[in-house]
Design an enzyme around this catalytic site. Structure first.
Site, PDB file in Angstrom:
ATOM      1  N   LYS A  14      -7.934   3.346 -10.328  1.00 58.70           N
ATOM      2  CA  LYS A  14      -7.731   2.207 -10.879  1.00 58.70           C
ATOM      3  C   LYS A  14      -8.498   0.742 -10.590  1.00 58.70           C
ATOM      4  CE  LYS A  14      -3.163   2.064 -11.069  1.00 58.70           C
ATOM      5  NZ  LYS A  14      -2.831   3.488 -10.082  1.00 58.70           N
ATOM      6  N   ARG A  89       4.523  -0.032 -15.191  1.00 56.37           N
ATOM      7  CA  ARG A  89       4.700   0.752 -14.787  1.00 56.37           C
ATOM      8  C   ARG A  89       5.997   1.571 -15.024  1.00 56.37           C
ATOM      9  NH1 ARG A  89       1.494  -0.568 -10.031  1.00 56.37           N
ATOM     10  NH2 ARG A  89       1.192   1.224  -8.594  1.00 56.37           N
ATOM     11  N   ARG A 128      -8.273   5.881   2.243  1.00 58.81           N
ATOM     12  CA  ARG A 128      -8.734   4.596   1.686  1.00 58.81           C
ATOM     13  C   ARG A 128      -8.494   3.301   2.591  1.00 58.81           C
ATOM     14  NH1 ARG A 128      -5.865   2.583  -3.975  1.00 58.81           N
ATOM     15  NH2 ARG A 128      -3.884   2.355  -2.753  1.00 58.81           N
ATOM     16  N   ARG A 161      -3.907  -0.248   3.937  1.00 61.90           N
ATOM     17  CA  ARG A 161      -2.760  -0.584   3.310  1.00 61.90           C
ATOM     18  C   ARG A 161      -1.742  -0.009   3.943  1.00 61.90           C
ATOM     19  NH1 ARG A 161      -3.236  -0.531  -3.301  1.00 61.90           N
ATOM     20  NH2 ARG A 161      -0.733   0.025  -2.877  1.00 61.90           N
ATOM     21  N   ARG A 172       5.953   6.966  -3.623  1.00 63.38           N
ATOM     22  CA  ARG A 172       5.326   6.470  -4.731  1.00 63.38           C
ATOM     23  C   ARG A 172       4.783   7.288  -5.741  1.00 63.38           C
ATOM     24  NH1 ARG A 172       0.343   3.889  -1.255  1.00 63.38           N
ATOM     25  NH2 ARG A 172      -0.534   3.147  -3.568  1.00 63.38           N
TER      26      ARG A 172
HETATM   27  P1  AMP Z   1      -0.745  -0.992  -6.300  1.00 58.04           P
HETATM   28  O1  AMP Z   1      -1.316  -1.836  -5.532  1.00 58.04           O
HETATM   29  O2  AMP Z   1      -0.467  -0.915  -7.841  1.00 58.04           O
HETATM   30  O3  AMP Z   1      -0.601   0.200  -5.876  1.00 58.04           O
HETATM   31  O4  AMP Z   1       0.730  -1.536  -6.280  1.00 58.04           O
HETATM   32  C1  AMP Z   1       1.448  -1.532  -4.869  1.00 58.04           C
HETATM   33  C2  AMP Z   1       2.969  -1.534  -4.778  1.00 58.04           C
HETATM   34  O5  AMP Z   1       3.098  -2.733  -5.360  1.00 58.04           O
HETATM   35  C3  AMP Z   1       3.706  -0.692  -5.727  1.00 58.04           C
HETATM   36  O6  AMP Z   1       3.985   0.596  -4.662  1.00 58.04           O
HETATM   37  C4  AMP Z   1       4.990  -1.211  -6.107  1.00 58.04           C
HETATM   38  O7  AMP Z   1       5.843  -1.251  -4.948  1.00 58.04           O
HETATM   39  C5  AMP Z   1       4.463  -2.657  -6.266  1.00 58.04           C
HETATM   40  N1  AMP Z   1       4.108  -2.839  -7.756  1.00 58.04           N
HETATM   41  C6  AMP Z   1       2.936  -3.128  -8.300  1.00 58.04           C
HETATM   42  N2  AMP Z   1       2.840  -3.268  -9.475  1.00 58.04           N
HETATM   43  C7  AMP Z   1       4.021  -3.002  -9.722  1.00 58.04           C
HETATM   44  C8  AMP Z   1       4.688  -3.121 -11.221  1.00 58.04           C
HETATM   45  N3  AMP Z   1       4.214  -3.040 -12.406  1.00 58.04           N
HETATM   46  N4  AMP Z   1       6.120  -2.594 -11.181  1.00 58.04           N
HETATM   47  C9  AMP Z   1       6.963  -2.426  -9.997  1.00 58.04           C
HETATM   48  N5  AMP Z   1       6.455  -2.663  -8.848  1.00 58.04           N
HETATM   49  C10 AMP Z   1       4.959  -2.688  -8.775  1.00 58.04           C
END
Ligand code: AMP
Length: 214
Positions: A14, A89, A128, A161, A172
């Site tokens: 993404k 999400r 990554r 990360r 996750r």
């Molecule tokens: P990402 O960078 O999209 O993988 O997001 C990293 C982390 O941020 C996720 O594992 C969640 O803990 C939190 N997070 C990101 N977007 C959301 C969302 N829409 N709803 C809830 N938690 C989120």
């Protein structure tokens, strides 16, 4: 109006594709994960709260995330389109987004779901790396930088990360299966869903995405 959502598991591509789509259609890239990481870096109250969930691989509560996205979508730069990466999400977030879209006259038009088998997701996530300065994405095997540990674009240090380890990834992925997978049906019912093969090489994938977005 190019109002786009990217769906897909962690590691489905993404973020990488979001950057390319936003550059080519000149729309803002709204990544809730990036917004939370920025807040964590700046040690704001939002950052502290978000960190307590993110570090475990859990989702940040809906009310917090929805409020953040609503504020961002109200900004002027979203009036001709935007790309949401990592939001919604949960079904509750998707329902809230429908209302926000109507209220602001910025409804979502395209939902692109990146389909990638689970074994590839794990390999992508554990390898990554990301630039600590400009956020450019890399992979130690599939997309290595020219100079080890340094960003090709800005020379910044590449980091991993904190939540990109196998243990947190397992949580996750289970969050994804439980909460986010149902969104595929949600958007398919309203005829907004498009699926792409996220294992394709980037250039081919962009062609498929351009064909969807027109
Ligand atoms: P990402 O960078 O999209 O993988 O997001 C990293 C982390 O941020 C996720 O594992 C969640 O803990 C939190 N997070 C990101 N977007 C959301 C969302 N829409 N709803 C809830 N938690 C989120």
């Amino acid at each position: 109006m190019k109002s786009i959502i990217l769906l897909g598991a962690p590691g489905a591509g993404k973020g990488t594709n979001a950057k390319r789509i936003c550059a080519s259609y000149n729309i803002p890239h709204i990544s809730t994960g990036d917004m939370f990481r920025e807040a964590i870096k700046n040690k704001t109250p939002l950052g502290e709260l978000a960190n307590s969930y993110i570090s475990k691989g859990a989702l940040v509560p809906d009310d917090v995330t929805i409020g953040l996205v609503k504020e961002r979508l109200s900004k002027d730069d979203c009036k001709d389109g935007y790309l949401l990466d990592g939001f919604p999400r949960t079904i509750a977030q998707a329902e809230a987004l429908e209302n926000i879209g109507k209220e602001l006259n910025r409804e979502v038009k395209y939902v692109i779901n990146f389909v990638v088998p689970e074994n590839i997701l794990v390999e992508r996530i554990t390898g990554r790396r990301v630039c600590s300065k400009c956020g450019a994405p890399y992979h130690i095997k599939n997309m290595p930088p020219k100079v080890e540990g340094k960003c090709d674009l800005c020379g910044g240090d590449l980091i991993q990360r904190k939540d990109d380890n196998e243990e947190t990834l397992r949580t996750r992925l289970s969050e994804y299966h439980q909460n986010t997978m149902p969104l595929v049906k949600f958007y398919s019912k309203v005829n907004k869903l498009h699926e792409v093969d996220g294992t394709k090489p980037l250039e081919e994938l962009m062609k498929d995405i351009n064909a969807i977005l027109g």
